[in-house]
Design a protein around this motif. Structure first.
Motif, mmCIF file in Angstrom:
data_model
loop_
_atom_site.group_PDB
_atom_site.id
_atom_site.type_symbol
_atom_site.label_atom_id
_atom_site.label_comp_id
_atom_site.label_asym_id
_atom_site.label_seq_id
_atom_site.Cartn_x
_atom_site.Cartn_y
_atom_site.Cartn_z
ATOM 1 N N ASN A 49 44.123 44.856 38.067
ATOM 2 C CA ASN A 49 43.518 44.522 36.774
ATOM 3 C C ASN A 49 44.283 43.409 36.054
ATOM 4 O OD1 ASN A 49 41.458 46.403 37.040
ATOM 5 N ND2 ASN A 49 42.594 48.011 35.984
ATOM 6 N N ASP A 50 45.612 43.397 36.218
ATOM 7 C CA ASP A 50 46.448 42.417 35.519
ATOM 8 C C ASP A 50 46.519 41.067 36.221
ATOM 9 O OD1 ASP A 50 46.956 44.374 33.666
ATOM 10 O OD2 ASP A 50 48.979 44.841 34.376
ATOM 11 N N ALA A 51 46.075 41.019 37.478
ATOM 12 C CA ALA A 51 46.240 39.802 38.279
ATOM 13 C C ALA A 51 45.285 38.700 37.824
ATOM 14 C CB ALA A 51 46.011 40.108 39.754
ATOM 15 N N SER A 52 45.813 37.494 37.738
ATOM 16 C CA SER A 52 44.960 36.349 37.431
ATOM 17 C C SER A 52 44.127 35.963 38.642
ATOM 18 C CB SER A 52 45.808 35.151 36.979
ATOM 19 O OG SER A 52 46.752 34.802 37.994
ATOM 20 N N GLU A 53 44.625 36.279 39.831
ATOM 21 C CA GLU A 53 43.888 36.005 41.065
ATOM 22 C C GLU A 53 44.254 37.027 42.121
ATOM 23 O OE1 GLU A 53 43.213 32.415 44.377
ATOM 24 O OE2 GLU A 53 44.862 32.308 42.933
ATOM 25 N N VAL A 54 43.233 37.563 42.786
ATOM 26 C CA VAL A 54 43.416 38.472 43.916
ATOM 27 C C VAL A 54 42.768 37.835 45.134
ATOM 28 C CG1 VAL A 54 42.879 40.741 44.876
ATOM 29 C CG2 VAL A 54 43.465 40.535 42.452
ATOM 30 N N LYS A 55 43.530 37.712 46.208
ATOM 31 C CA LYS A 55 43.017 37.087 47.428
ATOM 32 C C LYS A 55 42.538 38.177 48.391
ATOM 33 C CE LYS A 55 46.131 33.123 47.051
ATOM 34 N NZ LYS A 55 47.248 32.366 47.677
ATOM 35 N N PHE A 56 41.399 37.923 48.995
ATOM 36 C CA PHE A 56 40.769 38.860 49.927
ATOM 37 C C PHE A 56 40.766 38.260 51.321
ATOM 38 C CE2 PHE A 56 36.853 39.873 52.249
ATOM 39 C CZ PHE A 56 36.926 41.257 52.336
#
Length: 345
Positions: free
Chosen positions: A125-132
């Motif tokens: 939730n806090d991440a500015s970007e999550v990589k998949f």
């Protein structure tokens, strides 16, 4: 022809609905955790420190209203510690020493915790970007982490199988070196837990030496009478000392509980290191601490603004300094807990 076209469109729609992407994976994982009224987790955590690997068996219990209980067992030393959060109070209980630290703390939400599902969701939730990424055996999410007490930890990878079940979490440093790995053996999102399972007095009664027979030493598990001694066999020196800092003095004093060694380091980064043999308390002791629990390589310590207290290999340590950063305090402590120590007989 129309029938064939209709079948092709149907197949494409069904295939599209079944495709896993970042949003679907995150939504599925968050929903499992956030909709759970109570869960339990069985996992194994490996911490990599230089050439050493420290392994823990970890059980996590969670219930609504921020009740947490974590049971950690060091598989090498069989040293057990428990972390309990109950009604806003946090305890680190060490049964073998009949002792607990008590904190007023925001743990576990004040730091990334790779073995607790709630904080993994918070990291996302806090991440500015999550990589998949699609992996050979499933999927992964690359998520930034926040370890206030270890700024070298940069990100974690959450690995899921093809059915979107969480299998592993690995934490990496700034050089992309794996520092922590958590393997989830079993997660029960519908656990049958109750408030009394998180009662601190109940935990103390069940796990610590409270009966008269135990106080008198009639119950010493695994024949380990050395827990009752108070003599410090060796003076242990840190393998890491900040640059331009050196050992200035060494003093040994006698206390009611035995010998206490005080090592004074002076230079650019002044600090004091105190060592004494661990001793089982006759009465269960709760020590108030203004700070937070801190996970070291092979134990859990109590960190305040400028000091750290912990027990490792039957030695109690206290490290204090107005000059050291938290990262430096942690590095010195971990260098004392390593397998190749500088000792003086």
């Amino acid at each position: 022809m129309k029938k064939i076209l209709f079948m092709l469109i149907s197949i494409l729609l069904l295939t599209g609905c079944g495709k896993v992407d970042k949003d679907k994976l995150i939504e599925e994982f968050k929903d499992k955790v956030e909709s759970s009224k109570a869960y339990t987790v069985d996992s194994k955590m490996e911490i990599y420190n230089a050439e050493d690997t420290f392994t823990y068996d970890i059980k996590v219990y969670y219930m609504d209203d921020d009740y947490f209980k974590v049971d950690m067992v060091n598989t090498l030393s069989n040293h057990e510690q428990m972390i309990l959060r109950n009604n806003g109070e946090v305890y680190v209980i060490t049964p073998s020493l009949n002792k607990s630290y008590k904190f007023v703390s925001e743990w576990p939400y004040n730091s990334s915790q790779s073995y607790i599902l709630n904080t993994l969701v918070k990291d996302i939730n806090d991440a500015s970007e999550v990589k998949f990424m699609e992996e050979e055996s499933g999927y992964s999410l690359n998520v930034p982490v926040v370890y206030p007490n270890n700024s070298n930890f940069k990100y974690e990878k959450l690995f899921f199988d093809k059915d979107m079940n969480l299998k592993n979490v690995c934490v990496y440093d700034s050089d992309d070196i794996m520092m922590i790995k958590v393997t989830f053996n079993k997660i029960d999102y519908k656990a049958n837990l109750k408030e009394s399972d998180f009662d601190v007095d109940k935990m103390i009664d069940e796990n610590c030496c409270n009966t008269e027979d135990e106080k008198n030493g009639d119950k010493v598990e695994n024949g380990d009478e050395s827990k009752q001694t108070s003599a410090l066999e060796d003076i242990i020196y840190p393998l890491y000392v900040p640059a331009n800092t050196y050992l200035k003095g060494k003093e040994t004093i006698n206390t009611e509980d035995g010998e206490r060694v005080i090592l004074t380091f002076n230079g650019e980064k002044n600090f004091v290191l105190i060592e004494e043999a661990s001793k089982v308390k006759e009465e269960f002791e709760i020590v108030p601490v203004y700070g937070d629990p801190l996970m070291l390589s092979n134990t859990i310590g109590a960190l305040s603004n400028n000091s750290l207290s912990w027990t490792s290999n039957k030695v109690d340590y206290y490290l204090a300094s107005n000059d050291l950063s938290t990262d430096e305090i942690l590095t010195i402590a971990d260098s004392l807990n390593g397998s190749s120590l500088v000792v003086e007989k």
